[in-house]
Every structure is written in structure tokens, then in C-alpha cells.
Design an enzyme around this catalytic site. Structure first.
Site, PDB file in Angstrom:
ATOM      1  N   HIS A 393       0.729  -1.008   0.013  1.00 56.95           N
ATOM      2  CA  HIS A 393      -0.050   0.504  -0.189  1.00 56.95           C
ATOM      3  C   HIS A 393       0.362   1.301  -0.068  1.00 56.95           C
ATOM      4  CE1 HIS A 393      -3.288   1.866   1.366  1.00 56.95           C
ATOM      5  NE2 HIS A 393      -3.030   3.229   1.815  1.00 56.95           N
ATOM      6  N   GLU A 394       1.961   1.260   1.306  1.00 57.48           N
ATOM      7  CA  GLU A 394       2.191   2.515   1.622  1.00 57.48           C
ATOM      8  C   GLU A 394       3.480   2.550  -0.178  1.00 57.48           C
ATOM      9  OE1 GLU A 394       1.285   4.846   2.967  1.00 57.48           O
ATOM     10  OE2 GLU A 394       1.023   3.786   4.550  1.00 57.48           O
ATOM     11  N   HIS A 397       1.149   4.183  -2.356  1.00 65.31           N
ATOM     12  CA  HIS A 397       1.685   6.070  -2.609  1.00 65.31           C
ATOM     13  C   HIS A 397       2.983   6.793  -3.038  1.00 65.31           C
ATOM     14  CE1 HIS A 397      -1.916   6.555  -0.516  1.00 65.31           C
ATOM     15  NE2 HIS A 397      -1.782   5.341   0.389  1.00 65.31           N
ATOM     16  N   HIS A 400       2.799   6.156  -7.031  1.00 61.27           N
ATOM     17  CA  HIS A 400       2.551   7.673  -7.614  1.00 61.27           C
ATOM     18  C   HIS A 400       3.788   8.845  -7.456  1.00 61.27           C
ATOM     19  CE1 HIS A 400      -1.675   9.160  -7.602  1.00 61.27           C
ATOM     20  NE2 HIS A 400      -0.315   9.496  -8.662  1.00 61.27           N
TER      21      HIS A 400
END
Length: 604
Positions: A393-394, A397, A400
Site C-alpha cells: 500500500h505505502e 503511494h 505515485h
């Protein structure tokens, strides 16, 4: 599944260097930070000199915007470094001080640039259009068009000044709720499964709800809501005041509704919100099937609201060491192509990630950083499945941000909240697809399916129910109705009956749940969790099914940052959130996972 921590946490100095992030890439020394801090002060003084001069010529406005960018960039580095150093060990007084100074500087900066937007909007429309089309301002076209777009909702300078002064009053409902919820409210003591006394707290509540002992769950559930019930009149008045504040601002700024006002900030059509609610409501039968399966797997005659969080699969030993987690994330994200995986490997190898818990370290996980260097990720890694998915998940980020920063100028590198969870959740979906394919142990597979179903329930169904509640209560206030405790409880109960279906006992206590949700004081925010999750699920399906064309669209989306409106960026990536299809597609994935879980349940 939370593993018990070792009795004492290691000190920061005891963590191996290769498990720590390298913040030296932001500033090589604290002295270098100090020099940048002074530089920001100088730039603030330079910025102030432009006040009253922006309309003189396109060159003058371009010069001011260049300083504005420099200021933002320098301030970001100063703040991020100080705060991340403090996060390594919150007891370190050196970095407490640096963080305080950075925060004060940030306030001074906000004040120094506050003239910018009103002065740009103060220009006659014809003149502003000529400026926007000029060669000198070509790099700022989208930025200026976005300011211009909201012009009809910006008031006169004097009116804006009054509204700004009323800002602190407007914060009152949220501040009062925060004080009641975090400082004044005191939850009872209950007995845990060993018969030992434990006081309910915000932090412990979810752990208690996951407890295998049903009596513990029931006692925690009733203890929590009985406490809120005692405050129901105050909490209803506080929420009522918050909604009235939203309605007041919407009307003053000439919006048709509070919902339209909240969504306009990111130029999101109201249809996105209403379509989400409709698509989820149309797919409630799958949620009702999930509830029936939960009831069956828990082996209970009646399923109560306090049975919603306990794992349907009893404790499974599913240990994932950090080195294994890195390997699994790389394999899971392989469909995104070599270029993506190469950057990911570099991140794992070169000090982007602060892995382990240590004394004084900030809890939880985040991805952050400053433009011009790579992003950083803070973890507190424990060897379990939850933390494996947190890593994926991290890193979503982080990737991105990495792609945005690499491909956009500073002004357009920051992506909006509406798309902020897309890359992180897309990573989780791809990893889940991989894990389900390679996990052969049926109990471990069941554990993964349970985890995935819970994500859908918590992110799409639950957040959409919250979003529908917000819509109803704002419409009531807009129609001149009061939000009494009875009204709020009745609306909230009705939604729970609809969403959870016939196999769920809707306990009277749940009627009070509205009273403890802090997000309701941040109007029309939570729907973005559901739209982001839906968009990410739809994109991950396209990547898995279409391959290269979908990957290219997706990477273009990651590279776009905030260079266009979020709805447009997602459209180019292959999902149109103004239509119900992406939400419907995501809920079809949910139904498919449910099918698989039901089949496995039959076999075990």
C-alpha cells in the site's frame, strides 16, 4: 492479527542502518537545513514585495509565481525533514524544536502569500484571459484556469476577509467534538477472555471487537455505546452545528447545495456521489450474502453488530518476514512491468524505507517526502499478512509520488485526495491476486479471502453508508429541519437495516454510531475512500486482463500528478467515475471473492 510486541522496544541507535531511511538525501546536515530555513525567510520577504503589482503585466505575475513555487518547494523540504527526523524518535528534543520552528514558518508563509489568489481574481475577466494566454504564463495555464473556475464563488475582498475571520468560529463544532471524544469521554472497564479487567479505549476498541470471545465483544460494544448515549443531546447539537456551518458556507458562496460546494473544490460532478450510492445499493444482495456467510462460519444462531470484526477464520499462523514481504510485493506487482519493478527494487535497496519499530518512533505507516528527492516510507513492520499489504500500500503511494515528481513541475506534482488512494489500493489488489494464486494451504487462502472481503466491506460498503448518511442529514438541514438525537438515530438505524440485510440483528446500540465518527465533521470526505477503492480495483482488473495497453494508461496516470482534474486523469487511465460502472466492476470482484470463500467453506 496483531502479534504481541517484545517487552521493550529497541532504541533508535540499535536499529541496523540498512533498515533505516536515509534522510541525508534531503539535507546532508542539520546546518544545511538551517541555511534553507533562512532562505525561506528571504523568499517570504521577496514575495511580499509583489503585493499590489500582479495585475501590472504578465511578466510581473510570472515573476511572482516563480517566487511562489520556489517558496513552496523550499518550505516543503524544511518541514518534511524536520518532521520526519522527529518521527524517528519523538523524544528527541532537537527535532521537536526544528519541527516547531518549521510549523511557525509555514504559518508566516501562508500569511505572506494570502494576497495572491484574491489579487489574481480581482483583475477584470478580459484582462485575466489575456494574461492566461500570454507566452510568459504558459507554464501556469492550468493553475490560473483553476483559480478562474472558482471565481463565481469567491466574494468581494471585504466579504472574504470577514469569512476568513469567522474561520475559527467555524472550527468550533469539530473542536468541541474532538474535546468530548478525546478528552472528556471515559469508557468503562470490562473483563477480557482471561477474566482480567481492561478499560475500553478508542485504540483498544477494534482489538476487543476482533476478540474470539463473544462475551468480551458484546461487553465492549455495549460499554462503548452506552457511554455515547449519555452524551447524545450534546453530540447531536454538535453535529447539527457542523452541518449548519457547511450549509451556511455553501449558500454564502452561491452553491446549490453543501454537497455541490464540497465537491467543487476538485471539480467533481455531484453525479459521482449519487452514482456511488446507487451502485452500492443495487449491489446490496452481495453484502447480505457476506453477512449470511459470516453467520454460518462463526456458527452463531444470531449475528449481532459486535460479530462484524472478528475473523471468520480462526487464528492461522501466517508469518511473513520483511525480506519475504519485499519479495512477495515484487512478484505481486510484476504485471506493472520491468520499469516499475526496477524503481521498486531501488526503493527497497537504497534507503527509502524506515522499517522497524523503535522507542519513540511515530506509530502507523505513511509515505511522504519533498519534491526533488525520492519519496520516503515509514513502517513499523511486524511479521504478518496485514503488514505485508501495508508495505504494498505505502509503496503504491511512494511510486505515485515518484512518477509525479519525475514528470511534472513542482506546481502540478501533488495529486488530489480524490485519486490519492488509487495507486496504493491498486498495489494491494494486484498483490492479493498473486497471493491467492500461489497460496495452496486452504486455511491460509481462507484467511486471505477474509482479509480481502473485509477491505471491501469496510471501504466500499461502510464508507458509502456513511456518505449516504451525510447526504441525508445535510438535505434535512437545507430543508429547514432540525437534527435531534432521535432523528439522527432513526436515519442511521434505517441505513444499517438496508445495508446489512435480514441475517443481521441490528442492535439498538448501533443507532448511536453516528456520534463517534470524526469524519462527519469533515463534510463529504469519506465517499473518496469508496470511489478510490473502486477505481483501483477496476484498474487492477484491466491490468491483469489487458496487459500492456492498460499498464501504459496506468503509468501515464501515475505520471500526471495534479496536472488535470482528478476525474479526467482517471478517465484517461480507463475508469470513468462519473458513471457507475467502476463501482459495479469492483463489487463484481467482491462477489467473485465471496463465491470462492463460500466454496472453500464447504470443503473445510
Amino acid at each position: 492479527m496483531e502479534h504481541t510486541k517484545q517487552k521493550t522496544l529497541p532504541k533508535r541507535s540499535e536499529i541496523p542502518a540498512e533498515m533505516k531511511w536515509k534522510l541525508e538525501e534531503l539535507f546532508s546536515t542539520d546546518q544545511a537545513w538551517e541555511e534553507q530555513f533562512q532562505q525561506v525567510n528571504k523568499l517570504v520577504d521577496e514575495m511580499k514585495e509583489f503585493q499590489g503589482r500582479l495585475a501590472q503585466s504578465p511578466e510581473e505575475l510570472a515573476s511572482a509565481l516563480k517566487i511562489y513555487e520556489k517558496l513552496g518547494l523550499a518550505m516543503e523540504r524544511v518541514y518534511v525533514y524536520a518532521r520526519m527526523r522527529r518521527d524517528e524518535d519523538n523524544a528527541n528534543t532537537t527535532y521537536q524544536a526544528l519541527t516547531d520552528r518549521a510549523a511557525s514558518l509555514s504559518v508566516a508563509l501562508s500569511s505572506a502569500i494570502s494576497f495572491l489568489v484574491p489579487e489574481i481574481l480581482g483583475m477584470p475577466a478580459d484582462k485575466l484571459n489575456i494574461f492566461i494566454k500570454s507566452e510568459e504564463l504558459k507554464d501556469y495555464t492550468f493553475f490560473l484556469e483553476e483559480i478562474k473556475r472558482q471565481k463565481e464563488h469567491v466574494l468581494s475582498a471585504e466579504e472574504e476577509r470577514i469569512i476568513a475571520q469567522a474561520g475559527e468560529l467555524a472550527q468550533a463544532p469539530q473542536n468541541i467534538f474532538g474535546m468530548i471524544n478525546n478528552a472528556d469521554i471515559s469508557f468503562p472497564v470490562i473483563k477480557d477472555e482471561k477474566g482480567e479487567e481492561v478499560q475500553i479505549s478508542h485504540g483498544r476498541y477494534l482489538q476487543l471487537m476482533e476478540n474470539q470471545d463473544r462475551d468480551v465483544r458484546k461487553a465492549a460494544f455495549e460499554g462503548l455505546y452506552d457511554t455515547y448515549k449519555k452524551q447524545k443531546n450534546t453530540l447531536a447539537a454538535t453535529l447539527n452545528a457542523s452541518v449548519k456551518k457547511d450549509v451556511f458556507y455553501a449558500r454564502v458562496r452561491k452553491y446549490p447545495s453543501a454537497l455541490a460546494a464540497a465537491l467543487d473544490n476538485d471539480n467533481i460532478p455531484v453525479d459521482v456521489y449519487t452514482n456511488l450510492i446507487k451502485a452500492v445499493r443495487d449491489n446490496l444482495p452481495a453484502m447480505h450474502r457476506y453477512v449470511a456467510l459470516r453467520k454460518k462460519l462463526l456458527g452463531v444462531d444470531e449475528l449481532h453488530m459486535y460479530d462484524l470484526y472478528v475473523p471468520m477464520v480462526k487464528e492461522v499462523d501466517f508469518t511473513v518476514e520483511y525480506s519475504k514481504a519485499m519479495e512477495l510485493v515484487q512478484k505481486g506487482l510484476a504485471p506493472l512491468g520491468e520499469e516499475y519493478i526496477d524503481v521498486l527494487k531501488e526503493a527497497f535497496a537504497s534507503g527509502w524505507i524506515d522499517v522497524h519499530e523503535n522507542e519513540g518512533k511515530t506509530s502507523g505507516a505513511y509515505s511522504w517526502g519533498a519534491y526533488g528527492t525520492h519519496p520516503y516510507v515509514l513502517l513499523n513492520y511486524h511479521n504478518n499478512v496485514n503488514n505485508l499489504f501495508t508495505l504494498a500500500h505505502e509503496m503504491g503511494h511512494a511510486m505515485h509520488s515518484y512518477y509525479s515528481d519525475k514528470n511534472q513541475p513542482y506546481l502540478y506534482a501533488q495529486y488530489k485526495i480524490f485519486v490519492a488512494e488509487v495507486a496504493s489500493t491498486c498495489n494491494e489488489s494486484l498483490l492479493m491476486d498473486y497471493m491467492l494464486k500461489v497460496t495452496e494451504d486452504p486455511r491460509k487462502k481462507m484467511y486471505l479471502l477474509n482479509y480481502y472481503l473485509e477491505q471491501f466491506r469496510g471501504t466500499i460498503y461502510r464508507q458509502t453508508m456513511f456518505a449516504e448518511f451525510e447526504k441525508i442529514i445535510h438535505e434535512k438541514v437545507e430543508a429547514g429541519e432540525a437534527l435531534t438525537p432521535e432523528t439522527l438515530c432513526s436515519i442511521y438505524r434505517g441505513l444499517n437495516v438496508d445495508y446489512y440485510g435480514p441475517d443481521m440483528v441490528i442492535d439498538p446500540d448501533i443507532d448511536m454510531e453516528w456520534s463517534r465518527i470524526p469524519h462527519f465533521y469533515n463534510e463529504f470526505y469519506v465517499y473518496q475512500y469508496a470511489t478510490g477503492f473502486s477505481a483501483a480495483t477496476a484498474l487492477s482488473q484491466q491490468i491483469l486482463k489487458e496487459g500492456q495497453p492498460a499498464v501504459e494508461r496506468y503509468l501515464s496516470f501515475l505520471k500526471s500528478g495534479g496536472s488535470d482534474y482528478p476525474i479526467e486523469l482517471l478517465r484517461k487511465a480507463g475508469v470513468d467515475m462519473a458513471k457507475p460502472e467502476p463501482v459495479v466492476q469492483a463489487l463484481q470482484v467482491f462477489a467473485g471473492v465471496l463465491d470462492e470463500m463460500e466454496k472453500l467453506a464447504e470443503q473445510l
